[in-house]
Scaffold this motif. Structure first.
Motif, PDB file in Angstrom:
ATOM      1  N   ARG A 150      27.457  45.054  43.317  1.00 18.96           N
ATOM      2  CA  ARG A 150      27.304  44.872  41.887  1.00 18.96           C
ATOM      3  C   ARG A 150      27.744  43.460  41.529  1.00 18.96           C
ATOM      4  N   ALA A 151      27.261  42.942  40.399  1.00 17.30           N
ATOM      5  CA  ALA A 151      27.556  41.575  40.007  1.00 17.30           C
ATOM      6  C   ALA A 151      29.057  41.356  39.924  1.00 17.30           C
ATOM      7  N   GLY A 152      29.525  40.260  40.552  1.00 19.57           N
ATOM      8  CA  GLY A 152      30.930  39.910  40.485  1.00 19.57           C
ATOM      9  C   GLY A 152      31.844  40.844  41.250  1.00 19.57           C
ATOM     10  N   SER A 153      31.288  41.613  42.179  1.00 18.68           N
ATOM     11  CA  SER A 153      32.102  42.618  42.863  1.00 18.68           C
ATOM     12  C   SER A 153      33.079  41.976  43.835  1.00 18.68           C
ATOM     13  N   ASP A 154      34.347  42.308  43.704  1.00 12.47           N
ATOM     14  CA  ASP A 154      35.325  42.028  44.741  1.00 12.47           C
ATOM     15  C   ASP A 154      36.107  43.313  45.006  1.00 12.47           C
ATOM     16  N   GLY A 155      35.401  44.444  44.837  1.00  8.06           N
ATOM     17  CA  GLY A 155      36.039  45.750  44.930  1.00  8.06           C
ATOM     18  C   GLY A 155      36.700  46.014  46.261  1.00  8.06           C
ATOM     19  N   VAL A 156      36.066  45.602  47.378  1.00  7.64           N
ATOM     20  CA  VAL A 156      36.664  45.857  48.685  1.00  7.64           C
ATOM     21  C   VAL A 156      37.987  45.116  48.813  1.00  7.64           C
ATOM     22  N   ILE A 157      38.060  43.912  48.270  1.00  4.87           N
ATOM     23  CA  ILE A 157      39.322  43.166  48.330  1.00  4.87           C
ATOM     24  C   ILE A 157      40.402  43.887  47.539  1.00  4.87           C
ATOM     25  N   LYS A 158      40.075  44.255  46.302  1.00  3.75           N
ATOM     26  CA  LYS A 158      41.085  44.843  45.413  1.00  3.75           C
ATOM     27  C   LYS A 158      41.370  46.302  45.707  1.00  3.75           C
ATOM     28  N   GLU A 159      40.373  47.026  46.257  1.00  8.30           N
ATOM     29  CA  GLU A 159      40.529  48.463  46.436  1.00  8.30           C
ATOM     30  C   GLU A 159      40.818  48.874  47.879  1.00  8.30           C
ATOM     31  N   VAL A 160      40.535  47.984  48.850  1.00  7.01           N
ATOM     32  CA  VAL A 160      40.733  48.342  50.258  1.00  7.01           C
ATOM     33  C   VAL A 160      41.675  47.359  50.953  1.00  7.01           C
ATOM     34  N   ILE A 161      41.295  46.077  50.962  1.00  7.26           N
ATOM     35  CA  ILE A 161      42.076  45.109  51.737  1.00  7.26           C
ATOM     36  C   ILE A 161      43.470  44.918  51.136  1.00  7.26           C
ATOM     37  N   GLU A 162      43.541  44.639  49.834  1.00  7.21           N
ATOM     38  CA  GLU A 162      44.840  44.375  49.226  1.00  7.21           C
ATOM     39  C   GLU A 162      45.783  45.578  49.298  1.00  7.21           C
ATOM     40  N   PRO A 163      45.345  46.786  48.897  1.00  7.42           N
ATOM     41  CA  PRO A 163      46.259  47.932  49.029  1.00  7.42           C
ATOM     42  C   PRO A 163      46.657  48.202  50.478  1.00  7.42           C
ATOM     43  N   GLY A 164      45.716  47.997  51.403  1.00  2.71           N
ATOM     44  CA  GLY A 164      46.020  48.241  52.809  1.00  2.71           C
ATOM     45  C   GLY A 164      47.070  47.289  53.343  1.00  2.71           C
ATOM     46  N   VAL A 165      46.914  46.005  53.035  1.00  2.00           N
ATOM     47  CA  VAL A 165      47.882  45.012  53.506  1.00  2.00           C
ATOM     48  C   VAL A 165      49.232  45.228  52.832  1.00  2.00           C
ATOM     49  N   ARG A 166      49.220  45.508  51.540  1.00  2.00           N
ATOM     50  CA  ARG A 166      50.481  45.740  50.828  1.00  2.00           C
ATOM     51  C   ARG A 166      51.215  46.952  51.407  1.00  2.00           C
ATOM     52  N   SER A 167      50.474  48.021  51.698  1.00  2.00           N
ATOM     53  CA  SER A 167      51.086  49.218  52.278  1.00  2.00           C
ATOM     54  C   SER A 167      51.702  48.916  53.637  1.00  2.00           C
ATOM     55  N   LEU A 168      51.016  48.107  54.447  1.00  2.00           N
ATOM     56  CA  LEU A 168      51.559  47.737  55.748  1.00  2.00           C
ATOM     57  C   LEU A 168      52.847  46.935  55.598  1.00  2.00           C
ATOM     58  N   ARG A 169      52.866  46.032  54.645  1.00  2.00           N
ATOM     59  CA  ARG A 169      54.072  45.228  54.430  1.00  2.00           C
ATOM     60  C   ARG A 169      55.245  46.111  53.995  1.00  2.00           C
ATOM     61  N   GLU A 170      54.943  47.111  53.184  1.00  2.00           N
ATOM     62  CA  GLU A 170      56.007  48.005  52.734  1.00  2.00           C
ATOM     63  C   GLU A 170      56.504  48.905  53.863  1.00  2.00           C
TER      64      GLU A 170
END
Length: 285
Positions: A48-68
């Motif tokens: 979809r136009a302007g989509s960065d959903g994978v970054i905000k919904e998959v990559i970022e939460p995944g990396v943050r969870s690993l750091r925690e």
């Protein structure tokens, strides 16, 4: 697996299954670093136009969870985008870099345990329409069937002279001038030209009676590796190359070159120790 071991994956194309597998293995094996070599998002035409959903919904939460969960044992992440990723999503990666989640490596020098790391997203002109991450290679020429970087659409505004006159060769000279590269790790999206890593499935195909080259990597990247001899280069982009050639790694002089591209549904994961590159492995998961 030693604590010095690293993961390398590329061309995940927004697959939730591949990301889930990767993040689970990171938590289980606790590598020192994770390198992601571009084409991280869904195919541009499917977004979809302007989509960065994978970054905000998959990559970022995944990396943050690993750091925690892993704390000081959490790996460093080094990321670039690829030619199928829209550059409008780049800001989300830059923002994650600012907040310390990962290193956005495109055209930026950073370090892994005092080893230099540089990322570079651009690929030579392709037949595909999106041109955010395409650049002339060594001159203003394109192969038959390809679309000029000056003609295709972009999701961000770029200076016209940069599009017309910029080349991968000039970029690499500028980015590495005066630097020692004997211990450097370079994270490319494009593979080097005329190697087992850039072999495309274009056999006996032609455009307007002009036969297509089955090798579609970068001449500039090949020449750069031959002359500057970095320790390790990581590549993706040409999904079918390992299947067609049966190879996923080569040596160019002293330089080890690995690809994590894959044309099946699995995650292709390269594991390597920077101090023992001869024993790197690749597994489909």
């Amino acid at each position: 697996m030693t604590r010095k071991s690293c993961f390398f994956a590329s061309d995940l194309h927004g697959s939730s299954d591949r990301y889930s597998t990767l993040l689970s293995l990171v938590e289980e094996e606790r590598p020192r670093a994770v390198f992601l070599g571009g084409d991280l998002l869904p195919h541009h035409w499917a977004m979809r136009a302007g989509s960065d959903g994978v970054i905000k919904e998959v990559i970022e939460p995944g990396v943050r969870s690993l750091r925690e969960s892993l704390g000081d044992s959490a790996p460093d992440f080094f990321l670039i985008l690829g030619n199928d990723d829209d550059r409008a999503s780049e800001e989300a990666l830059v923002d994650g870099d600012r907040r310390g989640l990962w290193t956005y490596a495109h055209e930026r020098w950073s370090e892994l345990d005092s080893q230099p790391v540089l990322g570079y997203s651009y690929v030579p002109p392709t037949p595909f329409q999106l041109k955010d991450w395409e650049r002339y290679d060594v001159s203003r020429s394109i192969d038959p069937g390809c679309v000029s970087p000056e003609e295709g659409p972009r999701t961000v505004v770029v200076d016209a002279d940069d599009i017309r006159y910029g080349t991968i060769a000039a970029d690499l000279d500028r980015l590495t001038e005066g630097r020692e590269l004997d211990r450097a790790i370079l994270l490319f999206h494009s593979p080097p030209y005329r190697t087992v890593l850039d072999r495309a499935g274009l056999d006996e195909k032609s455009v307007d009676h002009a036969p297509l080259d089955v090798h579609v990597g970068s001449i500039a990247i090949l020449r750069f590796i031959e002359t500057r001899q970095p320790m390790l280069t990581l590549h993706g982009h040409i999904h079918e190359a390992p299947r067609l050639t049966g190879e996923w790694r080569i040596r160019i002089g002293r330089t080890h070159c690995f690809t994590a591209a894959h044309d099946g549904p699995e995650l292709a994961l390269v594991r390597f120790d920077p101090d023992d590159l001869d024993h790197a492995t690749r597994e489909l998961l």
